[in-house]
Scaffold this active site. Structure first.
Site, PDB file in Angstrom:
ATOM      1  N   ASP A 179       7.796 -46.210 -47.994  1.00  0.00           N
ATOM      2  CA  ASP A 179       8.017 -47.324 -48.906  1.00  0.00           C
ATOM      3  C   ASP A 179       6.749 -48.164 -48.902  1.00  0.00           C
ATOM      4  O   ASP A 179       6.297 -48.614 -47.853  1.00  0.00           O
ATOM      5  CB  ASP A 179       9.215 -48.153 -48.442  1.00  0.00           C
ATOM      6  CG  ASP A 179       9.495 -49.312 -49.394  1.00  0.00           C
ATOM      7  OD1 ASP A 179       9.651 -49.047 -50.602  1.00  0.00           O
ATOM      8  OD2 ASP A 179       9.536 -50.463 -48.934  1.00  0.00           O
ATOM      9  N   GLU A 211       7.209 -43.253 -53.519  1.00  0.00           N
ATOM     10  CA  GLU A 211       7.773 -43.800 -54.738  1.00  0.00           C
ATOM     11  C   GLU A 211       6.637 -43.968 -55.733  1.00  0.00           C
ATOM     12  O   GLU A 211       5.551 -44.391 -55.357  1.00  0.00           O
ATOM     13  CB  GLU A 211       8.390 -45.151 -54.419  1.00  0.00           C
ATOM     14  CG  GLU A 211       9.407 -45.587 -55.413  1.00  0.00           C
ATOM     15  CD  GLU A 211      10.074 -46.879 -54.975  1.00  0.00           C
ATOM     16  OE1 GLU A 211      11.076 -47.244 -55.573  1.00  0.00           O
ATOM     17  OE2 GLU A 211       9.580 -47.521 -54.033  1.00  0.00           O
ATOM     18  N   ASP A 213      12.994 -52.434 -45.644  1.00  0.00           N
ATOM     19  CA  ASP A 213      11.952 -51.479 -46.015  1.00  0.00           C
ATOM     20  C   ASP A 213      12.202 -50.078 -45.435  1.00  0.00           C
ATOM     21  O   ASP A 213      11.949 -49.078 -46.086  1.00  0.00           O
ATOM     22  CB  ASP A 213      10.575 -51.997 -45.585  1.00  0.00           C
ATOM     23  CG  ASP A 213      10.227 -53.310 -46.278  1.00  0.00           C
ATOM     24  OD1 ASP A 213      10.692 -53.497 -47.418  1.00  0.00           O
ATOM     25  OD2 ASP A 213       9.518 -54.137 -45.674  1.00  0.00           O
TER      26      ASP A 213
END
Ligand SMILES: [Zn+2]
Length: 408
Positions: free
Chosen positions: A187, A271, A353
């Site tokens: 992340d 991501e 997170d």
């Protein structure tokens, strides 16, 4: 065997005579670039004439014999190379990969490119610490490592803060790293640049915060200095040195982080952050521009390719921080201020997170990369039933597939 193009860049310290000659090289190459760019643009505008480096090179030879005899003081190969580079810049422009080529200023980074032949290479590596260049002789390079490949070209540059570099790229054989059996979801964020699904956090060095105050002060001083004065020139160098330091610190942090991650995991799930979109948000802008998210992704991707690792990019619209990585339930609201939360459905305690990193890993390994999870609600395409055990099995399948791919 797989080969790769590996770039090297070293600092070097020229002697006074070499600095003088390099100033001639930089100046002449810049002159030829600017003059030919003007020539080309005018020829096209007025007569629809197309020029390439072949015709322009001929023109440079004419200039040497007539108007600008001092061009002969520069290495002929460097001038030709500047024109070849200009051809490339035009090609990029016509193929919509770049802007229209611009004039070069003496305040920007200066660079010339040398063709290297076997004689230069031999003196480079067998001599240990020297590189031999035309008209410069032996140049003392700080070899932080010795390249194994053979470069065909060397770029010598001087940055605005007055440091000299030599760069080249070599074709080298790639060695894949041994498998580790680990799959990681990452992340990318603001508080920590990277948080991994196993709970590892990179921290955020906040380079700009420390240096920014210093930089702003020095920039203010620069604005006050009289144009064309020596003090202004010195102040400009001081500002350039701070910029260079910030850039070096950032690169150092990113390289260390990405190398460690690629060494640790066979499968890395990321991501697809819409960096440009996020930059519009002022609260996040400083932090993101500071750490260089785009550069992070670029490094992970090329290092993973070298090491034989797999990178999976998850659709950017997946609301990763709103999904429970344990049971898959979806939370309607998850403000940025919430750092830890408990899932109301399965009562799992989450670090914001780390949970997001786990969701990214799940999406990636379950083969959901690219799915549109914007639907909201609890029913996210049926993935809510996915347990961590199942996700791990899927990750293992990926690692297996990666092994097979590499064996083939
Ligand atoms: Zn839950």
């Amino acid at each position: 065997m797989v080969t790769r193009q590996r770039a090297y860049k070293f600092r070097f310290t020229p002697t006074a005579a070499q600095r003088k000659q390099l100033a001639v090289e930089f100046g002449c190459a810049r002159f030829v670039w600017n003059r030919c760019l003007d020539w080309r643009s005018t020829a096209w505008k007025e007569r629809q004439e197309k020029h390439t480096y072949v015709s322009l090179n001929r023109q440079v030879t004419v200039w040497k014999k007539t108007e600008f005899p001092w061009l002969s003081d520069a290495t002929a190969g460097c001038l030709t190379q500047a024109l070849i580079d200009q051809d490339k810049a035009f090609k990029n422009f016509f193929e919509k990969r770049g802007q229209y080529p611009r004039f070069k200023s003496k305040w920007d980074q200066q660079a010339v490119r040398y063709q290297l032949d076997q004689r230069h290479i031999k003196s480079t590596y067998s001599g240990g610490e020297f590189l031999k260049l035309p008209k410069l002789g032996f140049v003392k390079v700080r070899w932080s490592r010795i390249p194994t490949g053979i470069p065909k070209m060397a770029t010598v540059s001087k940055d605005p803060s007055g440091r000299y570099f030599v760069a080249f790229s070599c074709e080298e054989v790639v060695e894949a790293l041994p498998l580790t059996g680990v799959a990681l979801g990452l992340d990318l964020g603001i508080k920590d640049v990277v948080v991994a699904s196993d709970g590892w956090k990179s921290g955020n060095p906040r380079h700009l915060k420390g240096q920014l105050k210093h930089l702003k002060r020095q920039q203010r001083f620069l604005a006050r200095k009289q144009k064309g004065s020596n003090r202004r020139r010195r102040q400009r160098q001081r500002v350039a040195r701070i910029h260079a330091k910030i850039a070096a610190m950032r690169q150092d942090f990113l390289h260390k982080t990405t190398t460690a991650l690629v060494q640790r995991a066979d499968v890395i799930a990321l991501e697809d952050l819409n960096v440009k979109g996020m930059l519009k948000n002022h609260h996040l802008a400083g932090a993101i521009a500071d750490v260089g998210m785009g550069e992070f992704r670029r490094q992970i991707e090329y290092k993973a390719a070298w090491a034989g690792r797999k990178v999976i990019v998850v659709d950017r619209w997946a609301p990763t921080s709103k999904i429970c990585s344990h049971c898959g339930s979806y939370q309607q609201k998850m403000p940025l201020s919430v750092r830890e939360w408990t899932c109301p459905d399965c009562h799992a305690r989450h670090d914001r997170d780390v949970n997001a990193a786990n969701v990214i890993l799940k999406f990636a390994t379950a083969g959901n990369a690219g799915t549109d999870a914007r639907g909201g609600g609890k029913n996210l395409g049926g993935h809510e039933s996915l347990t961590p055990v199942e996700a791990r099995t899927d990750a293992e399948k990926f690692i297996e597939a990666a092994c097979l791919e590499r064996a083939a």
